[in-house]
Design a protein around this motif. Structure first.
Motif, PDB file in Angstrom:
ATOM      1  N   PRO A  37      83.441  22.720  55.554  1.00  0.00           N
ATOM      2  CA  PRO A  37      83.885  21.352  55.289  1.00  0.00           C
ATOM      3  C   PRO A  37      84.302  20.632  56.560  1.00  0.00           C
ATOM      4  O   PRO A  37      85.480  20.364  56.811  1.00  0.00           O
ATOM      5  CB  PRO A  37      85.067  21.551  54.330  1.00  0.00           C
ATOM      6  CG  PRO A  37      85.617  22.884  54.706  1.00  0.00           C
ATOM      7  CD  PRO A  37      84.432  23.709  55.101  1.00  0.00           C
ATOM      8  N   ALA A  38      83.339  20.340  57.400  1.00  0.00           N
ATOM      9  CA  ALA A  38      83.586  19.658  58.660  1.00  0.00           C
ATOM     10  C   ALA A  38      82.296  18.990  59.112  1.00  0.00           C
ATOM     11  O   ALA A  38      81.200  19.411  58.732  1.00  0.00           O
ATOM     12  CB  ALA A  38      84.070  20.645  59.725  1.00  0.00           C
ATOM     13  N   ALA A  39      82.428  17.950  59.916  1.00  0.00           N
ATOM     14  CA  ALA A  39      81.277  17.278  60.497  1.00  0.00           C
ATOM     15  C   ALA A  39      81.385  17.383  62.011  1.00  0.00           C
ATOM     16  O   ALA A  39      82.438  17.739  62.552  1.00  0.00           O
ATOM     17  CB  ALA A  39      81.233  15.825  60.045  1.00  0.00           C
ATOM     18  N   LEU A  40      80.298  17.049  62.698  1.00  0.00           N
ATOM     19  CA  LEU A  40      80.222  17.348  64.127  1.00  0.00           C
ATOM     20  C   LEU A  40      79.512  16.223  64.874  1.00  0.00           C
ATOM     21  O   LEU A  40      78.510  15.685  64.401  1.00  0.00           O
ATOM     22  CB  LEU A  40      79.458  18.659  64.314  1.00  0.00           C
ATOM     23  CG  LEU A  40      79.232  19.206  65.717  1.00  0.00           C
ATOM     24  CD1 LEU A  40      80.554  19.587  66.361  1.00  0.00           C
ATOM     25  CD2 LEU A  40      78.310  20.417  65.658  1.00  0.00           C
ATOM     26  N   THR A  69      76.616  15.300  59.746  1.00  0.00           N
ATOM     27  CA  THR A  69      77.601  15.094  58.682  1.00  0.00           C
ATOM     28  C   THR A  69      77.823  16.431  57.983  1.00  0.00           C
ATOM     29  O   THR A  69      77.138  17.415  58.250  1.00  0.00           O
ATOM     30  CB  THR A  69      77.130  14.031  57.682  1.00  0.00           C
ATOM     31  OG1 THR A  69      75.867  14.415  57.135  1.00  0.00           O
ATOM     32  CG2 THR A  69      76.997  12.681  58.362  1.00  0.00           C
ATOM     33  N   MET A  70      78.777  16.480  57.057  1.00  0.00           N
ATOM     34  CA  MET A  70      79.165  17.762  56.468  1.00  0.00           C
ATOM     35  C   MET A  70      77.971  18.499  55.882  1.00  0.00           C
ATOM     36  O   MET A  70      77.321  18.018  54.969  1.00  0.00           O
ATOM     37  CB  MET A  70      80.214  17.540  55.372  1.00  0.00           C
ATOM     38  CG  MET A  70      81.009  18.807  55.082  1.00  0.00           C
ATOM     39  SD  MET A  70      81.908  18.730  53.527  1.00  0.00           S
ATOM     40  CE  MET A  70      80.769  19.618  52.454  1.00  0.00           C
ATOM     41  N   PRO A  71      77.654  19.678  56.409  1.00  0.00           N
ATOM     42  CA  PRO A  71      76.464  20.403  55.956  1.00  0.00           C
ATOM     43  C   PRO A  71      76.708  21.158  54.655  1.00  0.00           C
ATOM     44  O   PRO A  71      77.839  21.502  54.314  1.00  0.00           O
ATOM     45  CB  PRO A  71      76.202  21.381  57.106  1.00  0.00           C
ATOM     46  CG  PRO A  71      77.562  21.650  57.672  1.00  0.00           C
ATOM     47  CD  PRO A  71      78.327  20.363  57.523  1.00  0.00           C
ATOM     48  N   THR A  72      75.622  21.417  53.945  1.00  0.00           N
ATOM     49  CA  THR A  72      75.696  22.237  52.737  1.00  0.00           C
ATOM     50  C   THR A  72      74.973  23.566  52.926  1.00  0.00           C
ATOM     51  O   THR A  72      74.938  24.378  52.008  1.00  0.00           O
ATOM     52  CB  THR A  72      75.089  21.510  51.527  1.00  0.00           C
ATOM     53  OG1 THR A  72      73.680  21.299  51.749  1.00  0.00           O
ATOM     54  CG2 THR A  72      75.768  20.163  51.308  1.00  0.00           C
ATOM     55  N   ARG A  73      74.391  23.773  54.099  1.00  0.00           N
ATOM     56  CA  ARG A  73      73.741  25.038  54.414  1.00  0.00           C
ATOM     57  C   ARG A  73      73.864  25.300  55.906  1.00  0.00           C
ATOM     58  O   ARG A  73      74.233  24.411  56.676  1.00  0.00           O
ATOM     59  CB  ARG A  73      72.283  25.021  53.978  1.00  0.00           C
ATOM     60  CG  ARG A  73      71.475  23.871  54.549  1.00  0.00           C
ATOM     61  CD  ARG A  73      70.109  23.817  53.915  1.00  0.00           C
ATOM     62  NE  ARG A  73      69.352  22.658  54.349  1.00  0.00           N
ATOM     63  CZ  ARG A  73      68.158  22.337  53.875  1.00  0.00           C
ATOM     64  NH1 ARG A  73      67.595  23.085  52.953  1.00  0.00           N
ATOM     65  NH2 ARG A  73      67.527  21.272  54.307  1.00  0.00           N
TER      66      ARG A  73
END
Length: 279
Positions: A37-40, A69-73
């Motif tokens: 739960p983070a973005a970069l 943006t927040m990844p799901t994988r």
């Protein structure tokens, strides 16, 4: 490698976990970054790096940097022999005030920094960073750039408050209760989350729960997977295994093998808490 980080000043600290500087030879040419739960945001100052955002997406090269943006994988990063960059670890909702595109459009599809801020602005920022006097001045320059670009986003208060409640419970919260407390419909809450974070509240809760569970694993000792899954609130071990593969691309036992390899081959490394060898 040298890693320097710090929390930015208000109001950025409500959007960003930390600003960081990273330089040196990576421990492996390719590293897998499990979904979290983070973005970069990365401003690249060295040779280009590569990212593969899933088996169905081609590996892409990034010379100036990127926004994730927040990844799901899981994401796979391919590094040059020596890397140099500064970056931002955003809270899930953080990029919404700096990136003009809806987060849902960027989910699991990193974009170049040039696509977000434009070539002239990125080139100027990279030039200023490249001539800075050390990591701390570089982070100050990056912080000033973010303060200058700080914008507004409709619905941010709702998304931020709800997300903080989810984070505080490590994802163990009933989304319906959050909707009722906020006084909005499920559809409205989901739309706001997708617009500003890129995922639904339920998906964000899954990510927080998985990350908290993984950080509770001690790879150096024996692991009772059934107890771990039960304590984290998963239906059963099969459900836990499915979540593990979804967020990391690995089974739980394979994850621990890879984590132990990193700790064995690079004890005390600055990156040993989350990335995994992909080679």
């Amino acid at each position: 490698m040298e890693y320097v980080s710090r929390v930015p000043r208000p109001p950025l600290d409500g959007l960003i976990d930390d600003l960081y500087y990273l330089a040196g030879a990576p421990p492996y040419p390719r590293l897998t970054l499990p979904a979290s739960p983070a973005a970069l945001l990365i401003v690249n100052l060295g040779a280009p790096f590569r990212i593969r955002a899933g088996a169905d997406i081609e590996t892409a090269e990034y010379a100036d940097g990127c926004v994730v943006t927040m990844p799901t994988r899981a994401l796979e990063f391919g590094y040059p022999p020596r890397t140099l960059s500064v970056g931002v670890h955003f809270k899930p909702w953080g990029p919404a005030l700096f990136v003009p595109m809806p987060a849902a459009e960027l989910r699991d599809r990193p974009v170049t920094l040039e696509q977000v801020w434009g070539r002239p602005a990125v080139a100027e920022l990279r030039d200023r960073l490249a001539t800075a006097d050390g990591p701390h001045e570089m982070l100050t320059l990056l912080e000033d750039e973010l303060m200058r670009r700080l914008g507004e986003a409709a619905g941010l208060g709702l998304v931020r408050h709800t997300s903080n409640v989810i984070a505080a419970s490590s994802g163990a919260v009933a989304i319906g209760d959050l909707r009722v407390a906020a006084g909005v419909s499920s559809t409205h809450l989901e739309q706001q989350f997708k617009e500003l974070i890129g995922v639904t509240p339920k998906q964000l809760a899954r990510s927080y729960r998985f990350t908290a569970t993984v950080f509770a694993i001690n790879p150096a000792g024996p692991i009772d997977w059934g107890a771990l899954a039960g304590d984290a609130g998963y239906y059963d071990q099969a459900h836990f295994g499915h979540e593990f593969r979804s967020f990391t691309g690995l089974t739980p036992t394979r994850y621990v093998e890879v984590r132990r390899r990193f700790l064995r081959e690079h004890p005390g490394h600055v990156l040993d808490s989350w990335p995994l060898p992909a080679d």
